[in-house]
Design an enzyme around this catalytic site. Structure first.
Site, PDB file in Angstrom:
ATOM      1  CG  ASP A   1      -4.232 -14.467 -17.976  1.00  0.00           C
ATOM      2  OD1 ASP A   1      -3.416 -15.001 -17.215  1.00  0.00           O
ATOM      3  OD2 ASP A   1      -5.201 -13.796 -17.580  1.00  0.00           O
TER       4      ASP A   1
ATOM      5  CG  HIS B   1      -2.072  -0.927   1.052  1.00  0.00           C
ATOM      6  ND1 HIS B   1      -2.473  -1.800   2.023  1.00  0.00           N
ATOM      7  CD2 HIS B   1      -2.900  -1.117   0.009  1.00  0.00           C
ATOM      8  CE1 HIS B   1      -3.504  -2.492   1.581  1.00  0.00           C
ATOM      9  NE2 HIS B   1      -3.786  -2.096   0.363  1.00  0.00           N
TER      10      HIS B   1
ATOM     11  CB  CYS C   1      -7.310  -4.765 -21.983  1.00  0.00           C
ATOM     12  SG  CYS C   1      -7.796  -6.475 -21.753  1.00  0.00           S
TER      13      CYS C   1
ATOM     14  CD  GLU D   1      -8.018 -13.409 -20.273  1.00  0.00           C
ATOM     15  OE1 GLU D   1      -7.088 -12.709 -19.859  1.00  0.00           O
ATOM     16  OE2 GLU D   1      -9.108 -13.472 -19.699  1.00  0.00           O
TER      17      GLU D   1
HETATM   18  C1  PEP Z   1      -4.698 -10.043 -19.312  1.00  0.00           C
HETATM   19  O1  PEP Z   1      -4.651 -11.242 -19.015  1.00  0.00           O
HETATM   20  O2  PEP Z   1      -3.926  -9.511 -20.132  1.00  0.00           O
HETATM   21  C2  PEP Z   1      -5.685  -9.170 -18.669  1.00  0.00           C
HETATM   22  C3  PEP Z   1      -5.867  -7.941 -19.070  1.00  0.00           C
HETATM   23  O3  PEP Z   1      -6.352  -9.657 -17.612  1.00  0.00           O
HETATM   24  P1  PEP Z   1      -5.686  -9.850 -16.157  1.00  0.00           P
HETATM   25  O4  PEP Z   1      -4.337  -9.200 -16.153  1.00  0.00           O
HETATM   26  O5  PEP Z   1      -6.624  -9.222 -15.201  1.00  0.00           O
HETATM   27  O6  PEP Z   1      -5.607 -11.338 -16.028  1.00  0.00           O
HETATM   28 MG    MG Z   2      -6.263 -12.139 -17.944  1.00  0.00          MG
END
Ligand code: PEP
Ligand code: MG
Length: 591
Positions: A465, A199, A512, A441
């Site tokens: 992932d 934190h 993302c 993913e």
């Molecule tokens: C990813 O796997 O790239 C993703 C955006 O999801 P997370 O990082 O939450 O698994």
């Molecule tokens: Mg993911």
């Protein structure tokens, strides 16, 4: 001990908050109280109990005040950290135990409190669960504060009364102390212990104060008034820097200041390439308090709302109404921009103690995300209804994580349809045309992207992932991090396959995962045809800057090279070269 007459010495730790600063240090030594067992007379007991209760009230006031200042100066989510302090401060089990100890042992409040909290800290420290480990930090912080008050120490560090700028050095810095830091006087801080996701580190980033942690013995080796240079990019603290070091860093600081000006100029400009291709640039968020950061960093909406964070650090999982309020608030604040809500992605490395997820041999390959939700229809239904209801109040889209095949998509969609029927019957409004996307993913999803594209409104590539599953390299394991290569040809081919399948069916593809926020990889991704990038708010300006300096024709040539190249390191080297040539300013301020 150091001395100004000695030469330069470099301490290496973990960089947790970017930036460089230099100045005199102030070493903070937490007041160490000598706590001995002292017997008190029977007649003194009521006064001692009263003194303890008054100190609890005084401590609560202090925490409330810190929380108020944090919420005012940072975002509400940082203030939430102190909810745990307040909850603990009201824990009747602990309070009663302390009072019982005062009475039974006829001892002072400080001895009783110290004995009881020490026992809790020892027991909780043995727990492996993240939840307990975080609670130990909170309890330590709180116990120190209560003892300071029992001993009537005015303010352990009195950081409110600093009169000249300094760099703080200490063994550790508690969240409550970090929250009191005044940017005018605290140029940066360095600690012996700590990690990137503590934190304290999160707060340093929110406050935008350069910080390095995990420096092991720095607080013992340095003295008040020593002159240091702190590098929050590379995780170093240099004591007695030579003129040469100071000159080199002086250049970097100048470059950073001039980059900041350039980034500020384009903050509210569109993310458009030199030859006119617009890229949708969105932000990744974890709760409603991040909305301000989305707008402040010039993102156009949210490309990934990781809703599982609403389930972490809470005593009970949030129900439909709680979730609805959060989603509604985010959608309304960002309207007309879109907000892509990802349904729950629990499991893997995201454990929630309040949902009793069993320990698994291979959690990343186990009961995670959509698999978990489909097996818990009541929990899933509450989230789907909350998202649907909130869709009436803004531009909401929804996506499913960890889709491995058509069955999961069909089952999830069937549940959504059921929720829609219920809401219509209940006359509760929702967006009838709510767009539903699929995260790509898992390698199987990339391989059947054409089939998925017929049934989805968009794709979002979860590269974090996708890389770990394609290369069989655990994203959290340092020992295999050399195998975790975003520019591996297999990853590049998967991205290309996904984009092509999407475009063939008239839908768009975003990224993302973390690579979407890496300015070095941005040209490659848009060259591969990615339509949207979603990244953490602080990196949005750099990504936008890069996009605005790229020509699509050159990015496509880079992608073509990557698609025929067989070596991950060669592809990466070409990306670095391209990025440095395209936007040199982005790299001039990082050593
Ligand atoms: C990813 O796997 O790239 C993703 C955006 O999801 P997370 O990082 O939450 O698994
Ligand atoms: Mg993911």
């Amino acid at each position: 001990m150091s001395s100004p007459t000695k030469g330069e010495k470099v301490f290496r730790g973990t960089a947790v908050s970017a930036g460089v600063c230099r100045g005199k240090i102030l070493v903070l030594h937490r007041a160490r109280h000598i706590i001995t067992q002292r017997e008190i007379a029977e007649t003194e007991i009521p006064d001692e109990v009263k003194r303890f209760e008054q100190v609890l009230v005084q401590t609560r006031k202090q925490i409330n005040e810190i929380q108020r200042r944090v919420v005012q100066n940072m975002s509400g989510s940082e203030g939430d950290i102190f909810d745990a302090h307040l909850l603990m401060l009201e824990d009747r089990v602990v309070i009663d135990e302390v009072i019982r100890t005062i009475r039974d042992k006829k001892t002072t409040a400080d001895f009783a409190f110290h004995t009881v909290t020490d026992r809790y800290i020892a027991a909780m420290s043995k727990e492996k669960d993240e939840f307990f480990r975080e609670r130990v930090d909170v309890l330590r912080d709180l116990a120190g504060r209560v003892l300071d008050n029992l001993f009537e120490v005015k303010d352990a560090f009195d950081l409110k009364h600093l009169t000249e700028p300094c760099i703080l050095v200490s063994h550790d810095l508690s969240p409550s102390t970090t929250a009191q830091l005044d940017k005018k006087f605290v140029l940066g801080f360095a600690t012996d212990i700590g990690g990137k996701s503590s934190h304290t580190a999160i707060m340093a980033r929110s406050l935008d104060i350069p910080a390095v942690v995990g420096l092991q013995t720095i607080s013992d080796e340095l003295e008040n008034g020593d002159y240091v240079l702190l590098d929050g990019y590379n995780g170093t603290v240099v004591i007695n820097p030579t003129d040469k070091t100071l000159f080199e860093y002086g250049q970097l600081e100048k470059n950073k200041a001039s980059l900041d000006l350039k980034l500020a100029e384009i903050l509210q400009q569109p993310a458009i390439t030199l030859d006119g291709k617009t890229i949708q640039l969105s932000a990744n968020i974890e709760d409603q308090h991040d909305v301000e950061a989305v707008l402040a960093h010039g993102a156009e909406g949210v490309g990934l709302f990781r809703t599982e964070f609403l389930f972490l650090n809470h005593e009970k999982p949030p129900g439909e109404e709680d979730q609805y309020q959060v989603y509604r608030q985010v959608a309304a604040a960002l309207k007309p921009h879109s907000v892509i809500i990802r349904t729950l992605d629990l499991g893997g490395d995201k454990f929630v103690s309040n949902l009793q997820l069993a320990q698994e041999m291979n959690p990343f390959l186990g009961w995670r995300a959509i698999r978990f939700c489909l097996a818990q229809p009541e929990l899933f239904r509450a989230q789907l209804r909350a998202i649907l209801r909130a869709s009436a109040e803004g531009n909401i889209k929804m996506m499913y994580p960890m889709i491995s095949g058509l069955d999961e998509l069909n089952q999830a969609n069937a549940l959504v349809e059921k929720c829609k029927v219920e809401l219509r019957a209940e006359k509760i409004p929702f967006d009838e045309n709510l767009e539903i996307g699929v995260m790509i993913e898992i390698p199987s999803a990339a391989l059947i992207a054409d089939a998925l594209a017929k049934r989805a409104k968009f794709f979002s590539i979860g590269s974090n992932d996708l890389i770990q599953y394609t290369l069989a390299a655990d994203r959290t394991n340092e020992k295999v991090s050399h195998l975790y290569e975003p520019t591996h040809p297999a990853i590049i081919r998967f991205i290309k396959m996904t984009v092509d399948a999407a475009h063939a069916h008239g839908i768009w593809t975003g990224v993302c995962g973390e690579i979407g926020g890496d300015a070095v990889l941005v040209p490659l991704l848009i060259g591969l045809g990615v339509d949207e990038l979603s990244a953490a708010p602080p990196v949005i300006p750099e990504v936008k800057y890069m996009i605005r300096r790229v020509k699509m024709s050159e990015a496509q040539a880079l992608a073509e090279f990557a698609l025929q190249c067989e070596s991950p390191t060669e592809i990466y080297a070409r990306c670095v070269e391209f990025a440095r040539q395209t936007a040199p300013s982005l790299f001039e301020s990082k050593a």
